[in-house]
Design a protein around this motif. Sequence first.
Motif, PDB file in Angstrom:
ATOM      1  N   GLY A   1       0.813  -1.206   0.000  1.00 35.16           N
ATOM      2  CA  GLY A   1       0.000   0.000   0.000  1.00 35.16           C
ATOM      3  C   GLY A   1       0.845   1.254   0.000  1.00 35.16           C
ATOM      4  N   ALA A   2       1.902   1.253   0.818  1.00 38.93           N
ATOM      5  CA  ALA A   2       2.772   2.427   0.896  1.00 38.93           C
ATOM      6  C   ALA A   2       3.511   2.659  -0.420  1.00 38.93           C
ATOM      7  N   TYR A   3       4.053   1.592  -0.992  1.00 38.48           N
ATOM      8  CA  TYR A   3       4.797   1.747  -2.240  1.00 38.48           C
ATOM      9  C   TYR A   3       3.882   2.037  -3.423  1.00 38.48           C
ATOM     10  N   ALA A   4       2.612   1.655  -3.335  1.00 38.20           N
ATOM     11  CA  ALA A   4       1.664   2.019  -4.390  1.00 38.20           C
ATOM     12  C   ALA A   4       1.570   3.532  -4.512  1.00 38.20           C
ATOM     13  N   VAL A   5       1.593   4.221  -3.367  1.00 39.69           N
ATOM     14  CA  VAL A   5       1.563   5.686  -3.368  1.00 39.69           C
ATOM     15  C   VAL A   5       2.834   6.245  -3.998  1.00 39.69           C
ATOM     16  N   ALA A   6       3.988   5.722  -3.572  1.00 38.43           N
ATOM     17  CA  ALA A   6       5.267   6.236  -4.078  1.00 38.43           C
ATOM     18  C   ALA A   6       5.439   5.973  -5.569  1.00 38.43           C
ATOM     19  N   ILE A   7       5.085   4.771  -5.999  1.00 37.74           N
ATOM     20  CA  ILE A   7       5.268   4.411  -7.411  1.00 37.74           C
ATOM     21  C   ILE A   7       4.354   5.230  -8.306  1.00 37.74           C
ATOM     22  N   LEU A   8       3.080   5.334  -7.949  1.00 40.11           N
ATOM     23  CA  LEU A   8       2.155   6.091  -8.787  1.00 40.11           C
ATOM     24  C   LEU A   8       2.482   7.585  -8.783  1.00 40.11           C
ATOM     25  N   GLN A   9       2.932   8.102  -7.631  1.00 35.25           N
ATOM     26  CA  GLN A   9       3.316   9.519  -7.608  1.00 35.25           C
ATOM     27  C   GLN A   9       4.489   9.788  -8.542  1.00 35.25           C
ATOM     28  N   SER A  10       5.386   8.826  -8.667  1.00 37.76           N
ATOM     29  CA  SER A  10       6.533   9.010  -9.565  1.00 37.76           C
ATOM     30  C   SER A  10       6.102   9.086 -11.026  1.00 37.76           C
ATOM     31  N   TYR A  11       4.891   8.577 -11.306  1.00 37.76           N
ATOM     32  CA  TYR A  11       4.339   8.660 -12.662  1.00 37.76           C
ATOM     33  C   TYR A  11       3.249   9.725 -12.764  1.00 37.76           C
ATOM     34  N   GLY A  12       3.152  10.567 -11.755  1.00 43.52           N
ATOM     35  CA  GLY A  12       2.221  11.672 -11.799  1.00 43.52           C
ATOM     36  C   GLY A  12       0.791  11.346 -11.419  1.00 43.52           C
TER      37      GLY A  12
ATOM     38  N   ILE B   1      -8.908 -11.071   0.935  1.00 39.11           N
ATOM     39  CA  ILE B   1      -9.638  -9.895   1.419  1.00 39.11           C
ATOM     40  C   ILE B   1      -8.839  -9.190   2.515  1.00 39.11           C
ATOM     41  N   SER B   2      -8.289  -9.967   3.438  1.00 39.00           N
ATOM     42  CA  SER B   2      -7.508  -9.396   4.534  1.00 39.00           C
ATOM     43  C   SER B   2      -6.283  -8.648   4.021  1.00 39.00           C
ATOM     44  N   GLY B   3      -5.584  -9.238   3.056  1.00 38.52           N
ATOM     45  CA  GLY B   3      -4.411  -8.583   2.487  1.00 38.52           C
ATOM     46  C   GLY B   3      -4.752  -7.277   1.802  1.00 38.52           C
ATOM     47  N   CYS B   4      -5.877  -7.253   1.078  1.00 34.89           N
ATOM     48  CA  CYS B   4      -6.299  -6.034   0.378  1.00 34.89           C
ATOM     49  C   CYS B   4      -6.651  -4.923   1.356  1.00 34.89           C
ATOM     50  N   ILE B   5      -7.336  -5.264   2.443  1.00 26.67           N
ATOM     51  CA  ILE B   5      -7.689  -4.250   3.442  1.00 26.67           C
ATOM     52  C   ILE B   5      -6.434  -3.700   4.120  1.00 26.67           C
ATOM     53  N   THR B   6      -5.485  -4.582   4.396  1.00 29.18           N
ATOM     54  CA  THR B   6      -4.229  -4.141   5.016  1.00 29.18           C
ATOM     55  C   THR B   6      -3.479  -3.178   4.108  1.00 29.18           C
ATOM     56  N   ALA B   7      -3.547  -3.409   2.798  1.00 29.81           N
ATOM     57  CA  ALA B   7      -2.879  -2.518   1.849  1.00 29.81           C
ATOM     58  C   ALA B   7      -3.437  -1.104   1.918  1.00 29.81           C
ATOM     59  N   ILE B   8      -4.746  -0.991   2.173  1.00 26.44           N
ATOM     60  CA  ILE B   8      -5.350   0.336   2.315  1.00 26.44           C
ATOM     61  C   ILE B   8      -4.730   1.079   3.498  1.00 26.44           C
ATOM     62  N   ALA B   9      -4.461   0.343   4.586  1.00 23.68           N
ATOM     63  CA  ALA B   9      -3.786   0.947   5.734  1.00 23.68           C
ATOM     64  C   ALA B   9      -2.401   1.451   5.345  1.00 23.68           C
ATOM     65  N   GLY B  10      -1.722   0.716   4.457  1.00 20.98           N
ATOM     66  CA  GLY B  10      -0.406   1.144   3.992  1.00 20.98           C
ATOM     67  C   GLY B  10      -0.458   2.440   3.201  1.00 20.98           C
ATOM     68  N   VAL B  11      -1.510   2.613   2.406  1.00 21.44           N
ATOM     69  CA  VAL B  11      -1.690   3.862   1.660  1.00 21.44           C
ATOM     70  C   VAL B  11      -1.832   5.037   2.630  1.00 21.44           C
ATOM     71  N   VAL B  12      -2.594   4.828   3.690  1.00 18.86           N
ATOM     72  CA  VAL B  12      -2.780   5.887   4.693  1.00 18.86           C
ATOM     73  C   VAL B  12      -1.464   6.202   5.396  1.00 18.86           C
ATOM     74  N   LEU B  13      -0.730   5.161   5.791  1.00 21.33           N
ATOM     75  CA  LEU B  13       0.532   5.374   6.504  1.00 21.33           C
ATOM     76  C   LEU B  13       1.534   6.146   5.656  1.00 21.33           C
ATOM     77  N   ALA B  14       1.566   5.857   4.351  1.00 21.27           N
ATOM     78  CA  ALA B  14       2.479   6.580   3.468  1.00 21.27           C
ATOM     79  C   ALA B  14       2.142   8.065   3.444  1.00 21.27           C
ATOM     80  N   ASN B  15       0.855   8.387   3.395  1.00 14.94           N
ATOM     81  CA  ASN B  15       0.450   9.791   3.389  1.00 14.94           C
ATOM     82  C   ASN B  15       0.693  10.450   4.738  1.00 14.94           C
ATOM     83  N   GLN B  16       0.532   9.696   5.808  1.00 20.60           N
ATOM     84  CA  GLN B  16       0.758  10.264   7.140  1.00 20.60           C
ATOM     85  C   GLN B  16       2.241  10.591   7.359  1.00 20.60           C
ATOM     86  N   ALA B  17       3.104   9.655   6.990  1.00 22.25           N
ATOM     87  CA  ALA B  17       4.544   9.857   7.192  1.00 22.25           C
ATOM     88  C   ALA B  17       5.185  10.655   6.064  1.00 22.25           C
TER      89      ALA B  17
END
Length: 322
Positions: free
Chosen positions: A75-86, A221-237
């Motif tokens: 989830g966290a790296y999804a934010v970083a990777i997509l941001q690198s592509y705008g 399902i559990s893994g996908c929900i956890t990834a959403i938490a990673g997206v939030v953590l990336a934005n928080q930090a």
Amino acid sequence: MNPDRPALSGRVKAALVLFVLFALMPPLASALNDPFYILIGTRILAYAIAAMALDLILGYGAMVSFGHAAYLGFGAYAVAILQSYGVNDLILQILFAICISAVFAFVTGAISLRTRGVYFIMITLAFGQMAFFFFISLSAYGGDDGVALAHRSTVLGLDLLGTDYGLYYVTLAILIALFALCHRIVGSRFGRVLTGIRENPTRIEAIGFSPFRYQLTAFVISGCITAIAGVVLANQAQFVSPAFMSWHKSGELIVMVVLGGVGNLAGPIAGAVAALLLEEWLGALSKNWKLYFGIFLVLMVLFSPQGITGLLRKMGIVRGQE
């Protein structure tokens, strides 16, 4: 009368109390003129999402995943990777994180669910470590040092996450929505079958259900929900590194679930609150805070095996079996 109804009602009531308290935290932080409470509050909400997701398979499916922090990293790296592509939209980043996590969880679950007990734990740990070292090798995204995010995500073009308060309330809304989803899942026939597999997989298979399919679906399902938490953590930090997906983080998630109460969706949320607040308070008192935290956890397990929710039930504050 459905015998499960009181337990489910009690779980929802406990969660509602927590959500109300979460909603009151920003006004309290403003009154105290201390924005730190918003930062730690957002972190608590994110880990509450991850702990609740883990409880879906640990508490209801008896699957102890020791590599679940890998999905935080995805989830966290999804934010970083997509941001690198705008690509800065939060919804697109969440969808990307879910897709990656679904594939990884499907492969991990399809292999690990062919085993039981400690073998399942070790295989999930192995997959988690493979993901960890894979992202360490990505020099384009900082490798072991990680990478800083230029800015926070947007939501449909709106800068809702631009302030700490905005990020906090969006995260709270996500937590509430995901709790409603998980509550619906465990209350459905799927959830009842999953719980039956936890109790007696042989009997469930004998009456015509495939334990493997149900457990694999829950694992994904559990893994996908956890990834959403990673997206939030990336934005928080506003920073992403492989540390998000180390096995230590997986252990912390398990501690949150056990501390709050296994098999109770509201319990892991309370466990995330307790674990992170204790970390902050004990860390401020002593550099050996982990020792004291360990002692506290041992005492909780000895005197209240069902965690915080079990303790509140003994005190008559919470009713029901969950």
